[in-house]
Write an enzyme that holds these catalytic residues in place. Structure first.
Site, PDB file in Angstrom:
ATOM      1  N   CYS A 163       5.578   0.453   4.100  1.00  0.00           N
ATOM      2  CA  CYS A 163       6.683   1.409   4.261  1.00  0.00           C
ATOM      3  C   CYS A 163       7.150   2.002   2.932  1.00  0.00           C
ATOM      4  O   CYS A 163       7.756   3.065   2.910  1.00  0.00           O
ATOM      5  CB  CYS A 163       7.855   0.738   4.976  1.00  0.00           C
ATOM      6  SG  CYS A 163       7.434   0.121   6.630  1.00  0.00           S
ATOM      7  N   HIS A 168      14.086   5.216   3.769  1.00  0.00           N
ATOM      8  CA  HIS A 168      13.062   4.869   4.751  1.00  0.00           C
ATOM      9  C   HIS A 168      13.749   4.636   6.093  1.00  0.00           C
ATOM     10  O   HIS A 168      14.771   3.963   6.175  1.00  0.00           O
ATOM     11  CB  HIS A 168      12.328   3.608   4.302  1.00  0.00           C
ATOM     12  CG  HIS A 168      11.475   2.996   5.359  1.00  0.00           C
ATOM     13  ND1 HIS A 168      10.566   3.728   6.093  1.00  0.00           N
ATOM     14  CD2 HIS A 168      11.399   1.725   5.826  1.00  0.00           C
ATOM     15  CE1 HIS A 168       9.954   2.924   6.953  1.00  0.00           C
ATOM     16  NE2 HIS A 168      10.447   1.714   6.812  1.00  0.00           N
ATOM     17  N   ASN A 173      10.271   3.956  13.341  1.00  0.00           N
ATOM     18  CA  ASN A 173       9.803   3.617  11.999  1.00  0.00           C
ATOM     19  C   ASN A 173       8.366   4.102  11.855  1.00  0.00           C
ATOM     20  O   ASN A 173       7.455   3.555  12.471  1.00  0.00           O
ATOM     21  CB  ASN A 173       9.888   2.096  11.802  1.00  0.00           C
ATOM     22  CG  ASN A 173       9.460   1.654  10.410  1.00  0.00           C
ATOM     23  OD1 ASN A 173       8.866   2.420   9.661  1.00  0.00           O
ATOM     24  ND2 ASN A 173       9.752   0.405  10.085  1.00  0.00           N
TER      25      ASN A 173
END
Length: 325
Positions: A115, A252, A282
């Protein structure tokens, strides 16, 4: 003092057409829309079609960013793709996108920091551009996380989605002050002791299988808020800025609670936070460039504004970048 800055000159994104809502997932696993929204803020996510590997998803975002920049693809002499879901073990997905764009010069390679990948890729491109090793860079975050999800594990399958975002950077002279347009600072960190908190239980060099994503959610949440606040505070100490100076915070997009808690720790008002997790889920390395592209396209992010991005991912890896748009 004149120096080179890595200036953002174009943004682009791509989301697969198929949308999977929480209600649809509730028909497959023991969950509900209320449960997912309350714990994550996610309401839906996009899922790539069978004929949409990561290279295709990334290519479409790249084409959009290049069009937004108004440049010829052949001007680009560096391509970095941040992804944890490459098309192949090798060659790099970046080389496939390079070929599809008709570029046969310069370098193309992948970065794997899960990520945090886009921040890592941005920091890497910045070093190439500011040292004169490249003139124009294409930085892409592209993921097809739906390929590595255990769709019977309600703790993880509800969290992730597919998509890609990209930025075009150019090396442009600056004065070496915070008033310069471009990337002002980058900070990346990692700590491999926490591998078992967020990982995929397979790989070519171990199980010879792709594997599935596994996560200890509570531990990830705790480390995320603390680690992200730490790296951004270092940015503030280095620049003399504070949360009040940031025009847009683009974190993020993992979990709405993590986003809100981090903003609170940094003293950044929630109305200056770009949030897409409710619609995208996500998307790992793609989440920041997807959010940047959306806020750029709708006019929220304006020329000259200060934009702060940050992320944490498996490894653990984490990092941040401060950009004058």
């Amino acid at each position: 003092m004149s120096i080179l800055r890595s200036q953002v000159v174009g943004c682009g994104s791509y989301l697969p057409a198929r949308i999977v809502t929480n209600a649809e997932l509730a028909q497959k696993v023991d969950t509900s829309d209320e449960w997912i929204v309350q714990r994550t803020g996610i309401r839906q996510r996009h899922i790539a079609a069978d004929d949409e590997p990561t290279s295709i998803v990334g290519l479409k975002a790249a084409q959009a960013a290049i069009a937004d920049a108004g440049i010829d693809p052949t001007e680009i002499d560096l391509i970095i793709v941040a992804t944890a879901t490459p098309d192949h073990t090798f060659p790099a997905t970046a080389t496939q996108i390079q070929a599809a764009l008709g570029i046969n010069g310069g370098a193309a390679f992948d970065v794997q920091a899960v990520c945090s990948g886009f921040v890592y890729a941005l920091a890497t491109a910045d070093k190439f551009l500011t040292t004169g090793s490249a003139r124009a860079a294409l930085v892409i975050g592209a993921e097809t996380f739906s390929r590595i999800l255990d769709w019977e594990d309600r703790a993880t399958c509800v969290l992730f989605g597919d998509g890609a975002g990209a930025v075009v950077l150019k090396a442009v002279p600056g004065q070496g002050t915070l008033a310069d347009r471009g990337i002002l600072t980058t900070h990346i960190r990692s700590d491999g002791r926490y591998k078992d908190k967020l990982y995929v239980d397979g790989g070519a060099g171990s199980t010879k299988t792709v594997g599935f994503l596994r996560m200890e959610g509570k531990e990830v949440f705790r480390h995320a808020v603390n680690n992200l606040a730490e790296t951004v505070r270092y940015t503030f100490e280095q620049t003399g800025l504070s949360g009040a100076d940031i025009d847009w915070f683009v974190p993020h997009q993992a979990n709405r609670r993590i986003i809100d808690a981090t903003a609170d720790k940094l003293g950044i008002s929630h109305d200056r936070v770009v949030v897409t997790v409710d619609r995208h889920g996500n998307t790992s390395a793609a989440s920041i460039p997807l959010a940047l592209a959306e806020a750029h396209a709708d006019g929220r992010i304006k020329r000259g504004q200060l934009v702060l991005v940050e992320a944490m991912g498996g490894g653990f890896t984490w990092g941040s970048a401060l950009i004058r748009w």
